[in-house]
Scaffold this motif. Structure first.
Motif, mmCIF file in Angstrom:
data_model
loop_
_atom_site.group_PDB
_atom_site.id
_atom_site.type_symbol
_atom_site.label_atom_id
_atom_site.label_comp_id
_atom_site.label_asym_id
_atom_site.label_seq_id
_atom_site.Cartn_x
_atom_site.Cartn_y
_atom_site.Cartn_z
ATOM 1 N N GLU A 103 -56.503 -33.612 -14.953
ATOM 2 C CA GLU A 103 -55.929 -34.063 -13.691
ATOM 3 C C GLU A 103 -55.284 -32.889 -12.966
ATOM 4 O O GLU A 103 -55.146 -32.903 -11.752
ATOM 5 N N ALA A 104 -54.872 -31.862 -13.729
ATOM 6 C CA ALA A 104 -54.278 -30.656 -13.151
ATOM 7 C C ALA A 104 -54.532 -29.486 -14.092
ATOM 8 O O ALA A 104 -54.492 -29.636 -15.306
ATOM 9 N N ILE A 105 -54.823 -28.323 -13.501
ATOM 10 C CA ILE A 105 -55.035 -27.097 -14.263
ATOM 11 C C ILE A 105 -54.334 -25.971 -13.525
ATOM 12 O O ILE A 105 -54.428 -25.871 -12.299
ATOM 13 N N GLY A 106 -53.641 -25.125 -14.266
ATOM 14 C CA GLY A 106 -52.989 -23.978 -13.636
ATOM 15 C C GLY A 106 -52.865 -22.839 -14.625
ATOM 16 O O GLY A 106 -53.042 -23.007 -15.827
ATOM 17 N N HIS A 107 -52.541 -21.676 -14.096
ATOM 18 C CA HIS A 107 -52.304 -20.521 -14.959
ATOM 19 C C HIS A 107 -50.907 -20.624 -15.562
ATOM 20 O O HIS A 107 -49.970 -21.070 -14.902
ATOM 21 N N ASP A 108 -50.769 -20.207 -16.817
ATOM 22 C CA ASP A 108 -49.481 -20.187 -17.499
ATOM 23 C C ASP A 108 -48.758 -18.915 -17.075
ATOM 24 O O ASP A 108 -49.113 -17.807 -17.493
ATOM 25 N N LEU A 109 -47.744 -19.055 -16.235
ATOM 26 C CA LEU A 109 -47.052 -17.906 -15.655
ATOM 27 C C LEU A 109 -46.119 -17.216 -16.638
ATOM 28 O O LEU A 109 -45.495 -16.216 -16.292
ATOM 29 N N THR A 110 -46.046 -17.709 -17.874
ATOM 30 C CA THR A 110 -45.287 -17.019 -18.905
ATOM 31 C C THR A 110 -45.927 -15.662 -19.192
ATOM 32 O O THR A 110 -45.244 -14.711 -19.568
ATOM 33 N N TYR A 111 -47.234 -15.555 -18.998
ATOM 34 C CA TYR A 111 -47.979 -14.362 -19.387
ATOM 35 C C TYR A 111 -48.468 -13.523 -18.221
ATOM 36 O O TYR A 111 -49.199 -12.559 -18.427
ATOM 37 N N GLY A 112 -48.111 -13.867 -17.006
ATOM 38 C CA GLY A 112 -48.556 -13.072 -15.863
ATOM 39 C C GLY A 112 -48.207 -13.761 -14.562
ATOM 40 O O GLY A 112 -47.549 -14.797 -14.539
ATOM 41 N N THR A 113 -48.650 -13.168 -13.468
ATOM 42 C CA THR A 113 -48.374 -13.707 -12.147
ATOM 43 C C THR A 113 -49.667 -14.230 -11.528
ATOM 44 O O THR A 113 -50.765 -13.875 -11.960
ATOM 45 N N ALA A 114 -49.525 -15.043 -10.526
ATOM 46 C CA ALA A 114 -50.681 -15.594 -9.814
ATOM 47 C C ALA A 114 -50.335 -15.706 -8.341
ATOM 48 O O ALA A 114 -49.165 -15.797 -7.977
ATOM 49 N N THR A 115 -51.340 -15.695 -7.512
ATOM 50 C CA THR A 115 -51.178 -15.907 -6.077
ATOM 51 C C THR A 115 -51.949 -17.157 -5.707
ATOM 52 O O THR A 115 -53.133 -17.265 -6.025
ATOM 53 N N PHE A 116 -51.289 -18.086 -5.050
ATOM 54 C CA PHE A 116 -51.908 -19.355 -4.687
ATOM 55 C C PHE A 116 -52.458 -19.267 -3.271
ATOM 56 O O PHE A 116 -51.814 -18.743 -2.374
ATOM 57 N N SER A 117 -53.665 -19.763 -3.072
ATOM 58 C CA SER A 117 -54.222 -19.866 -1.729
ATOM 59 C C SER A 117 -55.017 -21.154 -1.633
ATOM 60 O O SER A 117 -55.736 -21.513 -2.564
ATOM 61 N N LYS A 118 -54.851 -21.841 -0.522
ATOM 62 C CA LYS A 118 -55.585 -23.079 -0.301
ATOM 63 C C LYS A 118 -56.956 -22.744 0.270
ATOM 64 O O LYS A 118 -57.067 -21.934 1.179
#
Length: 163
Positions: A103-118
């Motif tokens: 239902e939802a998937i995301g990167h685990d930010l404990t181990y790095g950074t991410a940039t979100f874009s729609k």
């Protein structure tokens, strides 16, 4: 009937695989490896449990975004409905797999950074002429002729996506 809802933290074992549903809608799958740990009082240190492999299934927009965002080795957080599958392998052995309908998937930010874009919506994506590779202007159905020419004279385009 109740479903088993769960959240898993693991690493993608490979790039996601694109699939199509019978109705033509997009879907995708990715396998994740989950290795738990525990405190071993005999050694006074943490030890790893057995690694479990779970197949994650996604549909529609979640599948599109999964395919565009996730690569092998990336740490993921997955939330969804847990299930199992059984089948007989080519060697006539009964096999089992653990699955999650995400239902939802995301990167685990404990181990790095991410940039979100729609991603752009279909109505915000311009039509391209396949022979000339130029943008084909669209005329919005609810705007009248005066608004279009006034915007063009002012040097503004009414076709830019609004976020």
């Amino acid at each position: 009937m109740r479903d088993i809802q769960t959240t898993l933290l693991g690493n993608a074992t490979a790039d996601p695989i694109e699939r199509k549903q019978a109705d033509g809608s997009p879907s995708a799958s990715v396998r994740i490896a989950v290795t738990g740990s525990y405190f071993n009082s005999a050694t006074g240190d943490f030890a790893d449990r057995k690694t479990e492999f779970i197949t994650v299934f996604a549909r529609r927009n979640l599948a599109r975004n999964l395919l565009a965002s996730v690569r092998r080795g990336q740490p993921l957080v997955v939330s969804g409905r847990l299930s199992t599958s059984e089948w007989t392998g080519e060697d006539e052995t009964l096999r089992h797999s653990l699955n999650i309908q995400a239902e939802a998937i995301g990167h685990d930010l404990t181990y790095g950074t991410a940039t979100f874009s729609k991603p752009l919506r279909d109505k915000d994506t311009p039509d391209i002429d396949p022979q000339t590779a130029t943008v084909i202007p669209r005329r919005p159905a609810d705007e009248d002729e005066e608004t279009d020419t006034a915007d063009e004279e002012a040097g503004e385009s009414s076709y830019a996506p609004a976020f």
